[in-house]
Design a protein around this motif. Structure first.
Motif, short mmCIF file in Angstrom:
data_model
loop_
_atom_site.label_atom_id
_atom_site.label_comp_id
_atom_site.label_asym_id
_atom_site.label_seq_id
_atom_site.Cartn_x
_atom_site.Cartn_y
_atom_site.Cartn_z
N ASP A 1 71.83 2.15 -29.38
CA ASP A 1 73.29 2.04 -29.38
C ASP A 1 73.71 1.08 -30.49
OD1 ASP A 1 75.96 1.84 -28.91
OD2 ASP A 1 75.79 1.02 -26.88
N GLY A 2 74.33 1.64 -31.52
CA GLY A 2 74.79 0.83 -32.64
C GLY A 2 76.20 0.33 -32.48
N ARG A 3 76.72 0.40 -31.26
CA ARG A 3 78.08 -0.06 -30.95
C ARG A 3 79.10 0.61 -31.87
NH1 ARG A 3 77.18 -6.48 -30.35
NH2 ARG A 3 75.74 -6.08 -32.07
N ASN A 4 79.71 -0.11 -32.77
CA ASN A 4 80.80 0.48 -33.55
C ASN A 4 80.34 1.52 -34.55
OD1 ASN A 4 79.56 -1.77 -34.89
ND2 ASN A 4 81.18 -1.67 -36.44
N ILE A 5 79.01 1.65 -34.78
CA ILE A 5 78.55 2.68 -35.71
C ILE A 5 77.89 3.85 -34.98
CG2 ILE A 5 78.27 1.09 -37.63
CD1 ILE A 5 75.32 0.99 -37.11
N GLY A 6 77.94 3.88 -33.64
CA GLY A 6 77.44 5.02 -32.88
C GLY A 6 75.96 4.90 -32.53
N LEU A 7 75.41 6.00 -31.99
CA LEU A 7 73.99 6.04 -31.63
C LEU A 7 73.15 6.24 -32.89
CD1 LEU A 7 74.00 8.26 -28.41
CD2 LEU A 7 73.63 5.79 -28.55
N ILE A 8 72.04 5.50 -32.98
CA ILE A 8 71.18 5.55 -34.16
C ILE A 8 69.86 6.21 -33.79
CG2 ILE A 8 70.05 4.21 -35.97
CD1 ILE A 8 72.02 1.93 -35.33
N GLN A 9 69.56 7.32 -34.44
CA GLN A 9 68.25 7.95 -34.26
C GLN A 9 67.22 7.12 -35.01
OE1 GLN A 9 68.19 12.08 -35.28
NE2 GLN A 9 65.98 12.29 -35.04
N CYS A 10 66.16 6.71 -34.33
CA CYS A 10 65.25 5.78 -34.98
C CYS A 10 63.80 5.99 -34.56
CB CYS A 10 65.67 4.33 -34.71
SG CYS A 10 65.78 3.90 -32.98
N TRP A 11 62.93 5.26 -35.22
CA TRP A 11 61.48 5.33 -35.02
C TRP A 11 60.94 3.92 -34.88
CZ3 TRP A 11 58.87 10.20 -35.53
CH2 TRP A 11 59.71 11.25 -35.90
N ARG A 12 59.79 3.81 -34.19
CA ARG A 12 59.18 2.51 -33.96
C ARG A 12 57.77 2.48 -34.53
NH1 ARG A 12 59.31 0.98 -27.99
NH2 ARG A 12 57.87 2.75 -27.83
N LEU A 13 57.45 1.36 -35.16
CA LEU A 13 56.08 1.12 -35.62
C LEU A 13 55.35 0.38 -34.51
CD1 LEU A 13 54.22 1.43 -38.12
CD2 LEU A 13 54.91 -0.88 -38.78
N PRO A 14 54.38 1.00 -33.85
CA PRO A 14 53.73 0.36 -32.69
C PRO A 14 52.99 -0.91 -33.08
CG PRO A 14 53.24 2.72 -32.79
CD PRO A 14 53.87 2.35 -34.09
N ARG A 15 52.88 -1.80 -32.10
CA ARG A 15 52.12 -3.04 -32.29
C ARG A 15 50.68 -2.84 -31.86
NH1 ARG A 15 55.50 -6.96 -28.64
NH2 ARG A 15 55.77 -4.99 -27.54
N THR A 16 49.79 -3.63 -32.46
CA THR A 16 48.41 -3.68 -32.00
C THR A 16 48.27 -4.80 -30.99
OG1 THR A 16 47.76 -5.18 -33.77
CG2 THR A 16 47.61 -2.82 -34.22
N GLY A 17 47.09 -4.96 -30.43
CA GLY A 17 46.89 -5.97 -29.40
C GLY A 17 47.07 -7.39 -29.88
N ASN A 18 46.86 -7.65 -31.20
CA ASN A 18 46.97 -9.02 -31.70
C ASN A 18 48.36 -9.35 -32.22
OD1 ASN A 18 47.13 -7.71 -34.14
ND2 ASN A 18 45.14 -8.40 -34.90
N GLY A 19 49.33 -8.44 -32.01
CA GLY A 19 50.69 -8.72 -32.44
C GLY A 19 51.04 -8.16 -33.79
#
Length: 428
Positions: free
Chosen positions: A406-424
């Motif tokens: 939810d980008g509030r005043n700019i609407g919904l943002i389609q996005c992607w995530r870079l997963p974390r490894t176990g050490n952060g």
């Protein structure tokens, strides 16, 4: 980056420290800020060495600060990767006692955390004194035998400064810090804009690396005053990172100096991560760093450069927050940084009439990046769909789709995530 030999000879006559031994002058200020300064200088010195001796292009030499090692909470100060030769580590341990220096290094390098690295450079104020033989012998006994140990002290750093930047100083004292910085700025400005007036040198070399300016100036024909020209710039990638739970860390820190030290470390290391990966440091806002990639021109691969920067910022954020946590009583709920990246148009606005040095950016890309950063978890990177599409095919493979933000005043943002490894750290 060769030095001109006619630069000024500087001594401590006007600083009141001429009677101090070189190591004592710096040991009196044995705090994080001093070591940060030496880290910055060492990065410049090793880069200059490989440019002068190997013929390497400066942008081909990686000097990465705060590199996560194998042990929990363990980070190398600097990892240097020249194109010709094996990578190596640099550890700045100025201002520590001999025993503490040994223990700090043994925790990191009793075994080699990176088998590709074959050398460890230790920068210490004990290198030029009577403690050196015992220090060197103990390090060779305690550290991994596959790492060749090289020790730099006051004399070696001064020799390299003179060789690479043409500045001769009698002591490595606080009174000479400005002279050292100025000599580096002059050398880098000559590389970028040979013969041009240097009134914009401090400004442009704060925002950009010297090799980016060389590409724009000497190679591309852009005058210094036109680098930050007002106007609209298309498809710029914006990277934002801020420290997780920053307000909580500040609230639970009794020592105000620790807050300053932690923020200065983040600023120094984040700036280097941005400019060395080809970006422009826009500014810092509180605990937030903002970098732009693809400005003022869009060279091939600039989106991947922005992602490379984000990966470095993850390690920097973890290093800063873990060090901070180790110095306070109350356990913090999160560590590291949140990172958002988006791509779009930005406008460069002058902040003063007819000024080539004072500017600010506005645009939806900045707003979208801020929303993604706010939605990211600790050590997470959230990117917009547009930025994801601008990445190379190999880089896109590292990401996973998530629900719109939810980008509030700019609407919904389609996005992607870079997963974390176990050490952060982030997945590669």
């Amino acid at each position: 980056m060769s030095a001109r030999r006619d630069t000024a000879h500087v001594d401590d006559a006007d600083t009141g420290s001429a009677d101090q031994r070189p190591s004592a002058a710096l040991a009196n200020a044995a705090d994080g800020e001093l070591r940060l300064f030496l880290e910055e200088i060492c990065c410049e010195l090793v880069r200059a060495h490989h440019v002068e001796n190997d013929g390497s292009a400066p942008e081909s030499i990686e000097t990465i600060r705060e590199v996560r090692l194998g042990a929990p909470g363990s980070f190398a100060d600097i990892r240097v990767a020249p194109p010709a030769g094996a990578p190596y580590f640099v550890e700045v341990k100025w201002g520590y006692g001999v025993d503490e220096t040994i223990e700090r290094l043994a925790r990191k390098y009793a075994t080699n955390p990176d088998r590709t690295c074959q050398r460890l450079v230790v920068v210490t104020d004990h290198a030029d004194g009577t403690a050196r033989p015992a220090l060197e012998a103990t390090l060779r006994q305690r550290l991994c035998p596959t790492l060749a140990i090289e020790i730099w002290g006051d004399g070696e750093i001064r020799r390299r400064i003179e060789q690479s930047f043409g500045l001769r100083i009698e002591t490595l004292s606080r009174g000479n810090i400005r002279a050292i910085r100025d000599s580096i700025i002059r050398a880098e400005w000559r590389t970028a804009f040979a013969g041009a007036d240097d009134f914009l040198a401090p400004t442009l070399l704060w925002h950009f690396s010297s090799w980016t300016l060389r590409r724009l100036g000497r190679d591309g024909g852009l005058a210094p005053e036109n680098v930050l020209r007002a106007g609209i710039y298309r498809d710029v990638a914006v990277v934002m990172a801020d420290i997780c739970a920053f307000s909580s860390y500040v609230r639970d820190t009794r020592d105000e100096a620790l807050v300053r030290q932690s923020l200065t470390a983040f600023y120094s290391q984040a700036r280097q991560a941005i400019v060395e990966t080809g970006g422009m440091l826009d500014k810092f806002v509180g605990d937030e760093a903002i970098g732009l990639f693809g400005f003022p021109d869009r060279r091939p691969g600039y989106a991947d450069d922005a992602l490379r920067c984000a990966r470095r910022l993850i390690d920097i954020g973890n290093s800063v927050s873990e060090h901070w946590q180790s110095r306070i009583d109350r356990v913090q709920k999160s560590r590291g940084v949140h990172i958002g990246i988006a791509i779009g148009d930005v406008s460069l606005m002058p902040l003063r009439a007819f000024s080539a040095a004072h500017h600010g950016f506005i645009g939806d890309a900045l707003n979208m990046t801020a929303r993604l950063m706010a939605a990211a978890g600790p050590s997470e990177v959230l990117v917009s769909n547009g930025f994801h599409q601008a990445l190379s095919a190999d880089s896109r493979k590292s990401f996973e789709p998530i629900a719109p933000v939810d980008g509030r005043n700019i609407g919904l943002i389609q996005c992607w995530r870079l997963p974390r490894t176990g050490n952060g750290s982030t997945a590669t």
